[in-house]
Write an enzyme that holds these catalytic residues in place. Sequence first.
Site, PDB file in Angstrom:
ATOM      1  N   PRO A 127       0.818  -1.224   0.000  1.00 27.30           N
ATOM      2  CA  PRO A 127       0.000   0.000   0.000  1.00 27.30           C
ATOM      3  C   PRO A 127       0.850   1.271   0.000  1.00 27.30           C
ATOM      4  O   PRO A 127       0.521   2.239  -0.679  1.00 27.30           O
ATOM      5  CB  PRO A 127      -0.821  -0.121   1.295  1.00 27.30           C
ATOM      6  CG  PRO A 127      -0.910  -1.595   1.552  1.00 27.30           C
ATOM      7  CD  PRO A 127       0.369  -2.185   1.038  1.00 27.30           C
ATOM      8  N   ALA A 129       4.130   1.455  -0.941  1.00 26.75           N
ATOM      9  CA  ALA A 129       5.339   1.342  -1.770  1.00 26.75           C
ATOM     10  C   ALA A 129       5.028   0.761  -3.136  1.00 26.75           C
ATOM     11  O   ALA A 129       4.774  -0.439  -3.279  1.00 26.75           O
ATOM     12  CB  ALA A 129       6.372   0.470  -1.059  1.00 26.75           C
ATOM     13  N   GLY A 130       5.017   1.647  -4.135  1.00 29.76           N
ATOM     14  CA  GLY A 130       4.800   1.200  -5.517  1.00 29.76           C
ATOM     15  C   GLY A 130       6.058   1.474  -6.313  1.00 29.76           C
ATOM     16  O   GLY A 130       6.947   0.628  -6.423  1.00 29.76           O
ATOM     17  N   ARG A 242      10.543  -6.064 -18.515  1.00 28.63           N
ATOM     18  CA  ARG A 242       9.897  -4.886 -19.121  1.00 28.63           C
ATOM     19  C   ARG A 242       9.708  -5.033 -20.628  1.00 28.63           C
ATOM     20  O   ARG A 242       8.664  -4.629 -21.159  1.00 28.63           O
ATOM     21  CB  ARG A 242      10.685  -3.614 -18.799  1.00 28.63           C
ATOM     22  CG  ARG A 242      10.359  -3.112 -17.427  1.00 28.63           C
ATOM     23  CD  ARG A 242      11.098  -1.858 -17.019  1.00 28.63           C
ATOM     24  NE  ARG A 242      10.754  -1.573 -15.641  1.00 28.63           N
ATOM     25  CZ  ARG A 242      11.592  -1.156 -14.712  1.00 28.63           C
ATOM     26  NH1 ARG A 242      12.862  -0.936 -15.016  1.00 28.63           N
ATOM     27  NH2 ARG A 242      11.188  -0.916 -13.486  1.00 28.63           N
ATOM     28  N   ARG A 267     -17.608  -1.203 -43.407  1.00 28.67           N
ATOM     29  CA  ARG A 267     -18.553  -0.161 -43.014  1.00 28.67           C
ATOM     30  C   ARG A 267     -18.691   0.896 -44.110  1.00 28.67           C
ATOM     31  O   ARG A 267     -17.688   1.450 -44.577  1.00 28.67           O
ATOM     32  CB  ARG A 267     -18.046   0.506 -41.723  1.00 28.67           C
ATOM     33  CG  ARG A 267     -18.848   1.680 -41.243  1.00 28.67           C
ATOM     34  CD  ARG A 267     -20.115   1.264 -40.564  1.00 28.67           C
ATOM     35  NE  ARG A 267     -20.792   2.383 -39.939  1.00 28.67           N
ATOM     36  CZ  ARG A 267     -22.052   2.331 -39.531  1.00 28.67           C
ATOM     37  NH1 ARG A 267     -22.767   1.213 -39.686  1.00 28.67           N
ATOM     38  NH2 ARG A 267     -22.613   3.374 -38.956  1.00 28.67           N
ATOM     39  N   GLN A 338     -12.237   5.460 -31.787  1.00 23.45           N
ATOM     40  CA  GLN A 338     -12.716   6.604 -32.576  1.00 23.45           C
ATOM     41  C   GLN A 338     -13.112   6.166 -33.986  1.00 23.45           C
ATOM     42  O   GLN A 338     -14.153   6.568 -34.515  1.00 23.45           O
ATOM     43  CB  GLN A 338     -11.618   7.678 -32.632  1.00 23.45           C
ATOM     44  CG  GLN A 338     -12.051   8.986 -33.244  1.00 23.45           C
ATOM     45  CD  GLN A 338     -13.067   9.714 -32.364  1.00 23.45           C
ATOM     46  OE1 GLN A 338     -13.140   9.487 -31.162  1.00 23.45           O
ATOM     47  NE2 GLN A 338     -13.881  10.557 -32.982  1.00 23.45           N
ATOM     48  N   GLY A 342     -19.490   4.751 -32.727  1.00 23.63           N
ATOM     49  CA  GLY A 342     -20.316   4.196 -31.641  1.00 23.63           C
ATOM     50  C   GLY A 342     -20.052   2.722 -31.439  1.00 23.63           C
ATOM     51  O   GLY A 342     -20.091   2.212 -30.312  1.00 23.63           O
ATOM     52  N   GLU A 365       5.086  -2.711 -13.804  1.00 27.38           N
ATOM     53  CA  GLU A 365       6.535  -2.939 -13.999  1.00 27.38           C
ATOM     54  C   GLU A 365       7.286  -1.618 -14.183  1.00 27.38           C
ATOM     55  O   GLU A 365       8.192  -1.498 -15.013  1.00 27.38           O
ATOM     56  CB  GLU A 365       6.776  -3.915 -15.141  1.00 27.38           C
ATOM     57  CG  GLU A 365       6.164  -5.272 -14.802  1.00 27.38           C
ATOM     58  CD  GLU A 365       6.892  -6.461 -15.351  1.00 27.38           C
ATOM     59  OE1 GLU A 365       8.057  -6.331 -15.741  1.00 27.38           O
ATOM     60  OE2 GLU A 365       6.271  -7.532 -15.353  1.00 27.38           O
TER      61      GLU A 365
HETATM   62  C1  FAD Z   1      -3.303  -4.738 -12.613  1.00 29.66           C
HETATM   63  C2  FAD Z   1      -2.052  -4.563 -11.825  1.00 29.66           C
HETATM   64  C3  FAD Z   1      -1.153  -5.605 -11.724  1.00 29.66           C
HETATM   65  C4  FAD Z   1       0.016  -5.480 -10.966  1.00 29.66           C
HETATM   66  N1  FAD Z   1       0.844  -6.563 -10.791  1.00 29.66           N
HETATM   67  C5  FAD Z   1       1.841  -6.475  -9.880  1.00 29.66           C
HETATM   68  C6  FAD Z   1       2.601  -7.642  -9.519  1.00 29.66           C
HETATM   69  O1  FAD Z   1       2.394  -8.737 -10.046  1.00 29.66           O
HETATM   70  N2  FAD Z   1       3.559  -7.510  -8.560  1.00 29.66           N
HETATM   71  C7  FAD Z   1       3.817  -6.325  -7.940  1.00 29.66           C
HETATM   72  O2  FAD Z   1       4.665  -6.298  -7.064  1.00 29.66           O
HETATM   73  N3  FAD Z   1       3.139  -5.208  -8.288  1.00 29.66           N
HETATM   74  C8  FAD Z   1       2.159  -5.264  -9.225  1.00 29.66           C
HETATM   75  N4  FAD Z   1       1.437  -4.128  -9.548  1.00 29.66           N
HETATM   76  C9  FAD Z   1       1.804  -2.847  -8.966  1.00 29.66           C
HETATM   77  C10 FAD Z   1       2.387  -1.872  -9.961  1.00 29.66           C
HETATM   78  O3  FAD Z   1       3.668  -2.288 -10.368  1.00 29.66           O
HETATM   79  C11 FAD Z   1       2.364  -0.483  -9.311  1.00 29.66           C
HETATM   80  O4  FAD Z   1       1.003  -0.085  -9.236  1.00 29.66           O
HETATM   81  C12 FAD Z   1       3.188   0.537 -10.068  1.00 29.66           C
HETATM   82  O5  FAD Z   1       4.553   0.242  -9.983  1.00 29.66           O
HETATM   83  C13 FAD Z   1       2.952   1.957  -9.562  1.00 29.66           C
HETATM   84  O6  FAD Z   1       2.997   2.019  -8.172  1.00 29.66           O
HETATM   85  P1  FAD Z   1       1.808   2.766  -7.387  1.00 29.66           P
HETATM   86  O7  FAD Z   1       0.537   2.236  -7.912  1.00 29.66           O
HETATM   87  O8  FAD Z   1       2.051   2.653  -5.940  1.00 29.66           O
HETATM   88  O9  FAD Z   1       1.923   4.273  -7.840  1.00 29.66           O
HETATM   89  P2  FAD Z   1       2.878   5.406  -7.183  1.00 29.66           P
HETATM   90  O10 FAD Z   1       4.258   4.910  -7.055  1.00 29.66           O
HETATM   91  O11 FAD Z   1       2.192   5.940  -5.957  1.00 29.66           O
HETATM   92  O12 FAD Z   1       2.840   6.513  -8.311  1.00 29.66           O
HETATM   93  C14 FAD Z   1       1.750   7.425  -8.475  1.00 29.66           C
HETATM   94  C15 FAD Z   1       2.083   8.371  -9.622  1.00 29.66           C
HETATM   95  O13 FAD Z   1       3.272   9.099  -9.302  1.00 29.66           O
HETATM   96  C16 FAD Z   1       4.225   8.916 -10.306  1.00 29.66           C
HETATM   97  N5  FAD Z   1       5.557   8.930  -9.692  1.00 29.66           N
HETATM   98  C17 FAD Z   1       6.010   8.157  -8.671  1.00 29.66           C
HETATM   99  N6  FAD Z   1       7.302   8.453  -8.402  1.00 29.66           N
HETATM  100  C18 FAD Z   1       7.668   9.429  -9.276  1.00 29.66           C
HETATM  101  C19 FAD Z   1       8.868  10.156  -9.496  1.00 29.66           C
HETATM  102  N7  FAD Z   1       9.974   9.900  -8.796  1.00 29.66           N
HETATM  103  N8  FAD Z   1       8.871  11.088 -10.464  1.00 29.66           N
HETATM  104  C20 FAD Z   1       7.756  11.321 -11.210  1.00 29.66           C
HETATM  105  N9  FAD Z   1       6.595  10.677 -11.040  1.00 29.66           N
HETATM  106  C21 FAD Z   1       6.553   9.731 -10.089  1.00 29.66           C
HETATM  107  C22 FAD Z   1       3.897   7.587 -10.953  1.00 29.66           C
HETATM  108  O14 FAD Z   1       4.391   7.491 -12.255  1.00 29.66           O
HETATM  109  C23 FAD Z   1       2.377   7.621 -10.918  1.00 29.66           C
HETATM  110  O15 FAD Z   1       1.899   8.352 -12.008  1.00 29.66           O
HETATM  111  C24 FAD Z   1       0.292  -4.232 -10.336  1.00 29.66           C
HETATM  112  C25 FAD Z   1      -0.596  -3.176 -10.474  1.00 29.66           C
HETATM  113  C26 FAD Z   1      -1.760  -3.320 -11.184  1.00 29.66           C
HETATM  114  C27 FAD Z   1      -2.727  -2.172 -11.252  1.00 29.66           C
END
Ligand code: FAD
Length: 381
Positions: A127, A129-130, A242, A267, A338, A342, A365
């Site tokens: 939650p 850490a993304g 990636r 079409r 587009q 429709g 990723e």
């Molecule tokens: C359908 C789905 C499948 C997934 N599968 C996996 C999986 O198998 N394993 C796994 O571990 N994770 C998985 N994820 C997680 C995914 O990798 C993360 O959601 C993604 O890396 C982004 O993290 P976050 O959602 O926390 O966004 P955040 O890190 O909170 O980012 C929010 C926004 O801020 C931007 N941002 C963040 N840091 C910076 C910066 N330094 N500079 C500029 N912009 C920035 C981001 O680009 C984004 O637009 C999945 C997610 C989804 C939705």
Amino acid sequence: MDFRLSEEQQMLKDMTRKIAENEFGPRAAEIDEKEEFSWENKQVLEENGLLGVQVPEEYGGAGAGMVSLAIVIEEVARVCAATSAILTTQALATDPFIIAGSHEQKLKWLKPMAEGAVIGACAITEPGAGSDVTGIRTTAKAKDGGYVIDGSKIFITNGSVSDTIVVVAYTDKEKKHKGISLFVVTKDTPGFSVGKKEKKLGIRSSDTSELVFENCFVPEENLLGNLGEGFKVLMKVFNYTRPGIGAQAVGIGQGALDTVVSYCKERVQFGKSLAEFQGLQWMMAEMALQIEMARTMVYRVCSTIDDEPDSRDIPRLASMAKWYASDAAMQITTDAVQILGGYGFVREYPVERMMRDAKITQIYEGTNQIQRIIVANSLLK
Ligand SMILES: Cc1cc2nc3c(=O)[nH]c(=O)nc-3n(C[C@H](O)[C@H](O)[C@H](O)COP(=O)(O)OP(=O)(O)OC[C@H]3O[C@@H](n4cnc5c(N)ncnc54)[C@H](O)[C@@H]3O)c2cc1C
């Protein structure tokens, strides 16, 4: 690098297209609507040896390399992106073993995944850490000849359908990224449970789940790679996976273009087929251009991985390919809606699904903002 596919690669492409069109195409809209993981599709991937394309033969895979994996992912994504997410995630779960696993770990966990009997997952995101992996809170504390894992992960692809999960945890938080390690957790481990299942915009039949680790003990042998080297391994994994997301995006774009071309020939408006309107012809030409460029970038980095796996060009090329291909897929699918008007907006045609599916390729990723950071860093270091 050879820009033509080898005979084997062309055969693999033709075979996968056939399987995808016959097996996955007819079910794609239905499984999207039901938001259900398709065990039937997983079975087809397994039976055709497509769940371990890049894994060495010694460990149950096809040993066919990254270009071949990209070909397979693209062809599956062309008709069903959610099913291609099984493939991209299998790579995300198997690559840590290929890169850092011992021979015993490879035999025990990698082989069943590569043979397709077992679905893998890789659990990094939490939650809080993304994009910033070092923000994870999950810990693994040494105890009684093993480690006790505590924490929770979200958004994990294949999380609830997987038997073997690579879990990223801190073994020493003080050391920041040098204190992160990887662990193998199997679904029957006490203290492991599956939490909330997400409902999503796209790739709706792909399983996306929360995973919970409470006092979850794993023996020493489940430490994957050296202690404190998890982050390093993970970054290498992403360099290899990636391009797979890039291939997924190319497939989605190609699927949308193919639909557009056949629709435009049929079409009729103003007494002419849509295909006769130059404004639409140019949009189709631009779609084809973007697909060609994206595919070339994906093949370029994949062939570098195959020929020179330690090349310093790989992180930059992998980020560029994923970033460009996913933006292209988003643009192409939006234009496809587009062009179908429709009919593009309703579920009778697949392009609205493709547009929803394309979005995730710009996010997971590493978001495309993170890819920009990686490319910029490669220029400035
Ligand atoms: C359908 C789905 C499948 C997934 N599968 C996996 C999986 O198998 N394993 C796994 O571990 N994770 C998985 N994820 C997680 C995914 O990798 C993360 O959601 C993604 O890396 C982004 O993290 P976050 O959602 O926390 O966004 P955040 O890190 O909170 O980012 C929010 C926004 O801020 C931007 N941002 C963040 N840091 C910076 C910066 N330094 N500079 C500029 N912009 C920035 C981001 O680009 C984004 O637009 C999945 C997610 C989804 C939705």
